[in-house]
Motif scaffolding. Structure first.
Motif, PDB file in Angstrom:
ATOM      1  N   GLN A  50       0.830  -1.205   0.000  1.00  0.00           N
ATOM      2  CA  GLN A  50       0.000   0.000   0.000  1.00  0.00           C
ATOM      3  C   GLN A  50       0.867   1.259   0.000  1.00  0.00           C
ATOM      4  O   GLN A  50       0.568   2.225  -0.706  1.00  0.00           O
ATOM      5  N   GLU A  51       1.947   1.253   0.782  1.00  0.00           N
ATOM      6  CA  GLU A  51       2.859   2.387   0.825  1.00  0.00           C
ATOM      7  C   GLU A  51       3.543   2.591  -0.524  1.00  0.00           C
ATOM      8  O   GLU A  51       3.704   3.725  -0.980  1.00  0.00           O
ATOM      9  N   GLN A  52       3.942   1.500  -1.161  1.00  0.00           N
ATOM     10  CA  GLN A  52       4.569   1.595  -2.477  1.00  0.00           C
ATOM     11  C   GLN A  52       3.607   2.168  -3.509  1.00  0.00           C
ATOM     12  O   GLN A  52       3.988   3.010  -4.324  1.00  0.00           O
ATOM     13  N   MET A  53       2.365   1.732  -3.473  1.00  0.00           N
ATOM     14  CA  MET A  53       1.374   2.251  -4.425  1.00  0.00           C
ATOM     15  C   MET A  53       1.113   3.738  -4.185  1.00  0.00           C
ATOM     16  O   MET A  53       0.976   4.513  -5.133  1.00  0.00           O
ATOM     17  N   ALA A  54       1.079   4.150  -2.913  1.00  0.00           N
ATOM     18  CA  ALA A  54       0.879   5.574  -2.601  1.00  0.00           C
ATOM     19  C   ALA A  54       2.053   6.403  -3.112  1.00  0.00           C
ATOM     20  O   ALA A  54       1.858   7.486  -3.679  1.00  0.00           O
ATOM     21  N   LEU A  55       3.264   5.895  -2.936  1.00  0.00           N
ATOM     22  CA  LEU A  55       4.447   6.598  -3.417  1.00  0.00           C
ATOM     23  C   LEU A  55       4.419   6.720  -4.943  1.00  0.00           C
ATOM     24  O   LEU A  55       4.692   7.790  -5.497  1.00  0.00           O
ATOM     25  N   VAL A  59       4.422  10.123  -7.226  1.00  0.00           N
ATOM     26  CA  VAL A  59       5.383  10.365  -8.306  1.00  0.00           C
ATOM     27  C   VAL A  59       4.631  10.704  -9.594  1.00  0.00           C
ATOM     28  O   VAL A  59       4.993  11.645 -10.301  1.00  0.00           O
ATOM     29  N   GLY A  60       3.564   9.976  -9.877  1.00  0.00           N
ATOM     30  CA  GLY A  60       2.761  10.255 -11.060  1.00  0.00           C
ATOM     31  C   GLY A  60       2.155  11.652 -11.026  1.00  0.00           C
ATOM     32  O   GLY A  60       2.145  12.363 -12.042  1.00  0.00           O
ATOM     33  N   LEU A  61       1.645  12.049  -9.866  1.00  0.00           N
ATOM     34  CA  LEU A  61       1.073  13.389  -9.733  1.00  0.00           C
ATOM     35  C   LEU A  61       2.153  14.457  -9.910  1.00  0.00           C
ATOM     36  O   LEU A  61       1.922  15.488 -10.553  1.00  0.00           O
ATOM     37  N   ALA A  62       3.338  14.215  -9.365  1.00  0.00           N
ATOM     38  CA  ALA A  62       4.441  15.168  -9.511  1.00  0.00           C
ATOM     39  C   ALA A  62       4.866  15.283 -10.971  1.00  0.00           C
ATOM     40  O   ALA A  62       5.111  16.388 -11.469  1.00  0.00           O
TER      41      ALA A  62
END
Length: 92
Positions: A50-55, A59-62
């Motif tokens: 879950q943490e990896q998916m949030a990260l 990154v995608g939003l950035a």
């Protein structure tokens, strides 16, 4: 390049029989009639996933912000943050 491990597999009946002693340190695919039904994994693995998916989402939003030129220089960023903190402190 990252290479995904092949999931271990078991049937629903096999899962029920071995549930008490089953090792789920690696994800386990539970099938019914040859079709995937569940993936069982350790709670720590689940949290890490879950943490990896949030990260990855951040990154995608950035990256999208960069493509759309929604950027701030350091000076403007700190100025905006200072104003936010000041406003927040004034409201308390």
């Amino acid at each position: 390049m990252y290479k995904a491990n092949k999931l271990r597999m078991t049937t629903v009946s096999g899962f029920k029989k071995e549930l008490a002693t089953m090792n789920v340190s690696e994800p386990l695919l539970v099938t019914q009639n040859g079709e995937p039904l569940y993936v069982v994994q350790d709670p720590v693995q689940y949290e890490q996933q879950q943490e990896q998916m949030a990260l990855l989402k951040m990154v995608g939003l950035a990256e999208r912000d960069i493509r759309e030129a929604r950027l701030l220089n350091q000076e403007d960023l700190f100025k905006g943050l200072s104003e936010e903190f000041r406003d927040h402190a004034d409201n308390d």
